[in-house]
Scaffold this motif. Structure first.
Motif, PDB file in Angstrom:
ATOM      1  N   CYS A  37       0.854  -1.183   0.000  1.00  0.00           N
ATOM      2  CA  CYS A  37       0.000   0.000   0.000  1.00  0.00           C
ATOM      3  C   CYS A  37       0.894   1.238   0.000  1.00  0.00           C
ATOM      4  O   CYS A  37       2.095   1.153   0.274  1.00  0.00           O
ATOM      5  CB  CYS A  37      -0.907   0.006   1.226  1.00  0.00           C
ATOM      6  SG  CYS A  37       0.008   0.294   2.731  1.00  0.00           S
ATOM      7  N   PHE A  38       0.291   2.373  -0.252  1.00  0.00           N
ATOM      8  CA  PHE A  38       1.015   3.642  -0.332  1.00  0.00           C
ATOM      9  C   PHE A  38       1.841   3.922   0.939  1.00  0.00           C
ATOM     10  O   PHE A  38       2.996   4.313   0.876  1.00  0.00           O
ATOM     11  CB  PHE A  38      -0.034   4.735  -0.612  1.00  0.00           C
ATOM     12  CG  PHE A  38       0.313   6.088  -0.104  1.00  0.00           C
ATOM     13  CD1 PHE A  38       1.231   6.869  -0.789  1.00  0.00           C
ATOM     14  CD2 PHE A  38      -0.273   6.582   1.058  1.00  0.00           C
ATOM     15  CE1 PHE A  38       1.558   8.123  -0.315  1.00  0.00           C
ATOM     16  CE2 PHE A  38       0.056   7.830   1.532  1.00  0.00           C
ATOM     17  CZ  PHE A  38       0.979   8.614   0.847  1.00  0.00           C
ATOM     18  N   GLY A  39       1.220   3.678   2.127  1.00  0.00           N
ATOM     19  CA  GLY A  39       1.884   4.006   3.395  1.00  0.00           C
ATOM     20  C   GLY A  39       3.105   3.135   3.652  1.00  0.00           C
ATOM     21  O   GLY A  39       4.137   3.620   4.143  1.00  0.00           O
ATOM     22  N   VAL A  40       2.994   1.867   3.298  1.00  0.00           N
ATOM     23  CA  VAL A  40       4.110   0.939   3.508  1.00  0.00           C
ATOM     24  C   VAL A  40       5.227   1.243   2.512  1.00  0.00           C
ATOM     25  O   VAL A  40       6.411   1.290   2.866  1.00  0.00           O
ATOM     26  CB  VAL A  40       3.601  -0.522   3.375  1.00  0.00           C
ATOM     27  CG1 VAL A  40       4.744  -1.486   3.204  1.00  0.00           C
ATOM     28  CG2 VAL A  40       2.756  -0.891   4.587  1.00  0.00           C
ATOM     29  N   SER A  75       4.801   3.186   9.779  1.00  0.00           N
ATOM     30  CA  SER A  75       3.560   3.764   9.248  1.00  0.00           C
ATOM     31  C   SER A  75       2.406   3.768  10.256  1.00  0.00           C
ATOM     32  O   SER A  75       1.518   4.607  10.185  1.00  0.00           O
ATOM     33  CB  SER A  75       3.129   3.032   7.975  1.00  0.00           C
ATOM     34  OG  SER A  75       3.009   1.657   8.219  1.00  0.00           O
ATOM     35  N   CYS A 135       2.068   6.968   8.332  1.00  0.00           N
ATOM     36  CA  CYS A 135       1.258   7.098   7.117  1.00  0.00           C
ATOM     37  C   CYS A 135       0.342   8.319   7.230  1.00  0.00           C
ATOM     38  O   CYS A 135      -0.273   8.539   8.279  1.00  0.00           O
ATOM     39  CB  CYS A 135       0.427   5.835   6.932  1.00  0.00           C
ATOM     40  SG  CYS A 135      -0.712   5.962   5.554  1.00  0.00           S
ATOM     41  N   PHE A 140      -2.599   8.687   6.238  1.00  0.00           N
ATOM     42  CA  PHE A 140      -3.952   8.259   6.627  1.00  0.00           C
ATOM     43  C   PHE A 140      -4.041   8.105   8.154  1.00  0.00           C
ATOM     44  O   PHE A 140      -5.053   8.415   8.763  1.00  0.00           O
ATOM     45  CB  PHE A 140      -4.319   6.913   5.974  1.00  0.00           C
ATOM     46  CG  PHE A 140      -4.680   7.022   4.526  1.00  0.00           C
ATOM     47  CD1 PHE A 140      -5.854   7.650   4.128  1.00  0.00           C
ATOM     48  CD2 PHE A 140      -3.846   6.503   3.550  1.00  0.00           C
ATOM     49  CE1 PHE A 140      -6.193   7.749   2.788  1.00  0.00           C
ATOM     50  CE2 PHE A 140      -4.172   6.602   2.202  1.00  0.00           C
ATOM     51  CZ  PHE A 140      -5.343   7.223   1.823  1.00  0.00           C
ATOM     52  N   VAL A 141      -2.954   7.613   8.758  1.00  0.00           N
ATOM     53  CA  VAL A 141      -2.925   7.447  10.215  1.00  0.00           C
ATOM     54  C   VAL A 141      -2.883   8.828  10.876  1.00  0.00           C
ATOM     55  O   VAL A 141      -3.564   9.081  11.872  1.00  0.00           O
ATOM     56  CB  VAL A 141      -1.725   6.563  10.651  1.00  0.00           C
ATOM     57  CG1 VAL A 141      -1.625   6.478  12.160  1.00  0.00           C
ATOM     58  CG2 VAL A 141      -1.834   5.166  10.040  1.00  0.00           C
ATOM     59  N   THR A 183      -7.490   2.646  10.801  1.00  0.00           N
ATOM     60  CA  THR A 183      -7.574   2.805   9.342  1.00  0.00           C
ATOM     61  C   THR A 183      -8.007   1.525   8.614  1.00  0.00           C
ATOM     62  O   THR A 183      -8.579   1.600   7.529  1.00  0.00           O
ATOM     63  CB  THR A 183      -6.203   3.234   8.777  1.00  0.00           C
ATOM     64  OG1 THR A 183      -5.227   2.315   9.256  1.00  0.00           O
ATOM     65  CG2 THR A 183      -5.848   4.632   9.195  1.00  0.00           C
ATOM     66  N   CYS A 218      -8.830   3.891   5.671  1.00  0.00           N
ATOM     67  CA  CYS A 218      -7.916   4.234   4.589  1.00  0.00           C
ATOM     68  C   CYS A 218      -8.496   3.765   3.262  1.00  0.00           C
ATOM     69  O   CYS A 218      -8.987   2.640   3.155  1.00  0.00           O
ATOM     70  CB  CYS A 218      -6.573   3.610   4.913  1.00  0.00           C
ATOM     71  SG  CYS A 218      -5.713   2.867   3.589  1.00  0.00           S
ATOM     72  N   THR A 241      -7.072   3.003   0.493  1.00  0.00           N
ATOM     73  CA  THR A 241      -6.326   1.885  -0.104  1.00  0.00           C
ATOM     74  C   THR A 241      -6.847   0.570   0.472  1.00  0.00           C
ATOM     75  O   THR A 241      -7.078  -0.396  -0.251  1.00  0.00           O
ATOM     76  CB  THR A 241      -4.823   1.997   0.266  1.00  0.00           C
ATOM     77  OG1 THR A 241      -4.420   3.324   0.100  1.00  0.00           O
ATOM     78  CG2 THR A 241      -3.974   1.046  -0.491  1.00  0.00           C
ATOM     79  N   THR A 242      -7.043   0.564   1.798  1.00  0.00           N
ATOM     80  CA  THR A 242      -7.526  -0.636   2.471  1.00  0.00           C
ATOM     81  C   THR A 242      -8.915  -0.984   1.958  1.00  0.00           C
ATOM     82  O   THR A 242      -9.218  -2.145   1.685  1.00  0.00           O
ATOM     83  CB  THR A 242      -7.594  -0.386   3.999  1.00  0.00           C
ATOM     84  OG1 THR A 242      -6.308  -0.001   4.428  1.00  0.00           O
ATOM     85  CG2 THR A 242      -8.043  -1.598   4.764  1.00  0.00           C
ATOM     86  N   ALA A 269      -1.476  -5.334   2.724  1.00  0.00           N
ATOM     87  CA  ALA A 269      -0.845  -4.057   2.371  1.00  0.00           C
ATOM     88  C   ALA A 269       0.667  -4.084   2.581  1.00  0.00           C
ATOM     89  O   ALA A 269       1.400  -3.315   1.981  1.00  0.00           O
ATOM     90  CB  ALA A 269      -1.471  -2.947   3.215  1.00  0.00           C
TER      91      ALA A 269
HETATM   92  S1  SF4 Z   1      -3.330   3.489   6.513  1.00  0.00           S
HETATM   93 FE1  SF4 Z   1      -3.623   2.447   4.563  1.00  0.00          FE
HETATM   94  S2  SF4 Z   1      -2.025   3.287   3.205  1.00  0.00           S
HETATM   95 FE2  SF4 Z   1      -1.501   3.797   5.332  1.00  0.00          FE
HETATM   96  S3  SF4 Z   1      -0.124   2.151   6.008  1.00  0.00           S
HETATM   97 FE3  SF4 Z   1      -2.186   1.592   6.665  1.00  0.00          FE
HETATM   98  S4  SF4 Z   1      -2.987   0.337   4.988  1.00  0.00           S
HETATM   99 FE4  SF4 Z   1      -1.222   1.422   4.185  1.00  0.00          FE
END
Ligand code: SF4
Length: 279
Positions: free
Chosen positions: A13-16, A72, A95, A97-98, A162, A191, A193-194, A262
Motif C-alpha cells: 500500500c502507499f503508506g508501507v 507507518s 502514514c 492516513f494514520v 484505518t 484508509c 487503499t484498504t 498491504a
Molecule cells: S493506513 Fe492504509 S495506506 Fe496507510 S499504512 Fe495503513 S494500509 Fe497502508
C-alpha cells in the motif's frame, strides 16, 4: 486446468511503500537508525533490514543509534517526546492516513465529544490515536461492546483504526444511535487503499473455489482480508510464505484467487502463484 486470478492491486500500500522508501533512502545515505517496532509486518522484509544492521527495538531506550524510525502505524506524542529527550532524531514514516486519524480524534476530544475509537484494543495504531486524543477515547470493536457503555444524552465522536471493515463501523454507529445520544459525529478515518483492497478481495472471493491470502499473521489489514475471504469463498487460507501451501487444498479447485496484505511484497504473492501453478 486450474485457473489462478490475482486482483489488480496486490502490491504494497502507499503508506508501507513510503515507509520502505524513507528507510532505504536513509540507509543509502549511510544513516544509522533503528525501527521502533517492525517496519512492516513481514518477516522477510524485517530480516532484509536486520541483515543491513537496522534493528527492531521495542522502546526508544533500547536504541544505540542516532536516529529512530517511526513506522507507518504512528506513535503517541509521549513516544515522540521520549525520543527527543534521549537526544535522538526521528525519521517519521507515519502514514498520512494514520495522521488523519490522529488529527480527527484530537479535534473531536477538543470539541467536547466523548470519543469512540473503533479498532482493536492494544493495537499500536490505536494506542497512537488514543495518545493524540489526549489519552481519551474508548476503544470498541463492535456494537456489542457499545452496549456496555452509557451514551444517553452525550455528544459522541467516532473515528476508526484505518484498516477497520465498513461492517464494524456500521455496527458501532447503529448501536450508538440506539442509545439516544445528544449528537453523533463520525469522521471517516478508514484508509481508501484498504477499502479498495477489501472490496477487490470480496469480489474475487465470490468467484473462486479457494482463496489464498499472503501476508504477516500479525498484520491487522491482512487478517481483515482473510476474514472477508472466509466469508465469501468456499475455502480460504492465510499464509506467510509459499512453503505453507498444501497440495490437498487445491484437489477439487477449478479457480484459485490470490491476494496479499498491504505489507506483503508483491514478489511473495507471485511466488505463491508460481508454486500453485506447479501443484
Ligand atoms: S493506513 Fe492504509 S495506506 Fe496507510 S499504512 Fe495503513 S494500509 Fe497502508
Amino acid at each position: 486446468m486450474l485457473k489462478i486470478i490475482l486482483p489488480d492491486e496486490y502490491n504494497f500500500c502507499f503508506g508501507v511503500e513510503r515507509a520502505l522508501e524513507l528507510a532505504r533512502e536513509h540507509m543509502n545515505n549511510g544513516d544509522s537508525f533503528d525501527t521502533l517496532g517492525e517496519i512492516i509486518h513481514n518477516p522477510h522484509v524485517v530480516k532484509e533490514f536486520e541483515e543491513k544492521g537496522i534493528k527492531v527495538i521495542n522502546s526508544p531506550e533500547e536504541s544505540t543509534k542516532r536516529k529512530i524510525l517511526i513506522r507507518s502505524h504512528g506513535v503517541p506524542p509521549e513516544t515522540i517526546e521520549k525520543i527527543k529527550s534521549l537526544g535522538k532524531e526521528i525519521i517519521d514514516a507515519t502514514c498520512p492516513f494514520v495522521k488523519h486519524a490522529h488529527d480527527s480524534a484530537r479535534k473531536l476530544v477538543e470539541e467536547g465529544y466523548f470519543l469512540l475509537i473503533i479498532g482493536k484494543k492494544y493495537h499500536p495504531e490505536v494506542i497512537g490515536i488514543q495518545g493524540h486524543a489526549h489519552g481519551k477515547g474508548c476503544v470498541v470493536i463492535n456494537g456489542e461492546e457499545v452496549e456496555q457503555l452509557n451514551l444517553r444524552g452525550k455528544k459522541v465522536g467516532i473515528v476508526s483504526q484505518t484498516t477497520m471493515l465498513l461492517w464494524n463501523v456500521q455496527d458501532v454507529i447503529t448501536a450508538v444511535l440506539k442509545q439516544n445520544p445528544k449528537e453523533v459525529r463520525y469522521i471517516n478515518t478508514r484508509c481508501s487503499t484498504t477499502e479498495r483492497r477489501q472490496n477487490a478481495t470480496r469480489e474475487l472471493a465470490k468467484k473462486v473455489d479457494v482463496m489464498i491470502i499472503v501476508g504477516g499473521k500479525h498484520s491487522s489489514n491482512t487478517n481483515r482480508l482473510y476474514e472477508i475471504a472466509k466469508e465469501h469463498a468456499p475455502a480460504a487460507y492465510l499464509i506467510e510464505s509459499y512453503e505453507e501451501l498444501k497440495p490437498e487444498w487445491f484437489e477439487k479447485a477449478r479457480i484459485v484467487g490470490i491476494t496479499g496484505g498491504a505489507s506483503t511484497p508483491p514478489q511473495d504473492v507471485l511466488k505463491v502463484k508460481e508454486i500453485i501453478e506447479k501443484i
